[in-house]
Design an enzyme around this catalytic site. Structure first.
Site, PDB file in Angstrom:
ATOM      1  N   HIS A  69      10.356  14.428   4.958  1.00  0.00           N
ATOM      2  CA  HIS A  69       9.272  13.687   5.624  1.00  0.00           C
ATOM      3  C   HIS A  69       8.316  13.006   4.642  1.00  0.00           C
ATOM      4  O   HIS A  69       7.431  12.267   5.074  1.00  0.00           O
ATOM      5  CB  HIS A  69       8.480  14.609   6.552  1.00  0.00           C
ATOM      6  CG  HIS A  69       7.570  15.529   5.814  1.00  0.00           C
ATOM      7  ND1 HIS A  69       8.027  16.618   5.107  1.00  0.00           N
ATOM      8  CD2 HIS A  69       6.228  15.500   5.646  1.00  0.00           C
ATOM      9  CE1 HIS A  69       7.004  17.221   4.538  1.00  0.00           C
ATOM     10  NE2 HIS A  69       5.894  16.566   4.850  1.00  0.00           N
ATOM     11  N   HIS A  92       4.382   9.104   3.289  1.00  0.00           N
ATOM     12  CA  HIS A  92       4.465  10.165   4.294  1.00  0.00           C
ATOM     13  C   HIS A  92       4.999   9.566   5.587  1.00  0.00           C
ATOM     14  O   HIS A  92       4.388   8.667   6.159  1.00  0.00           O
ATOM     15  CB  HIS A  92       3.078  10.774   4.502  1.00  0.00           C
ATOM     16  CG  HIS A  92       3.120  12.133   5.098  1.00  0.00           C
ATOM     17  ND1 HIS A  92       3.238  12.342   6.449  1.00  0.00           N
ATOM     18  CD2 HIS A  92       3.082  13.350   4.518  1.00  0.00           C
ATOM     19  CE1 HIS A  92       3.256  13.644   6.678  1.00  0.00           C
ATOM     20  NE2 HIS A  92       3.163  14.284   5.524  1.00  0.00           N
TER      21      HIS A  92
END
Length: 160
Positions: free
Chosen positions: A65, A80
């Site tokens: 992620h 992110h």
């Protein structure tokens, strides 16, 4: 845009096609209050994620992620992919890079399944954060609105 400053700073490009928003508008205090650093965010139109700068992949989270890139000037950038998407255990992400890889600005880093992220109830906003702010003298303002990946969105000026 900002071509005058290119020699005096690091050009940071959009990581995905979508709606460019200030980092202060992200629906997570860690990002919006700049606890990790300054940067920008994009509400993506697709899941193709590209390198905002040239550098070395220094971090790839096991849950896929988040990706960290360090430039030749030692600027550390965290990409992110969505909010709280760590909970998805990597399922919506396909990475094209690994730690230690050298990447060029505009090179594809990952694919993110936006529908899977949304169906699981998570925000798919992509956040780009400059995590070692002690090196940074100035971060240019962004111009909100639609952007296409690999278009310049910010200039970073480092301390002398």
């Amino acid at each position: 845009m900002f071509k005058l400053f290119k020699k005096k700073g690091i050009s940071v490009n959009a990581v995905v096609d979508g709606q460019l928003i200030p980092i202060t508008a992200v629906k997570d205090d860690v990002f919006s209050e700049k606890m990790l650093g300054d940067g920008y965010a994009i509400e993506p139109k697709n899941g193709e994620i590209y390198a905002p700068v040239a550098g070395t992949i220094t971090t790839v989270f096991p849950t896929k992620h988040a990706i960290g890139i360090t430039t030749k000037d030692n600027l550390e950038i965290l990409i992110h992919l969505g909010l709280d998407t760590v909970n998805l255990e990597g399922k919506p992400f396909k990475l094209m890079v690994k730690e230690g890889d050298t990447v060029q600005q505009g090179m594809q880093l990952a694919d993110m399944d936006l529908e899977m992220v949304k169906a699981a109830g998570y925000d798919d906003t992509i956040i780009v954060v400059y995590t070692n702010m002690d090196l940074i003298k100035d971060v240019s303002e962004i111009v909100t609105g639609n952007v296409i990946h690999n278009s310049e969105v910010q200039i970073i000026k480092l301390n002398d």
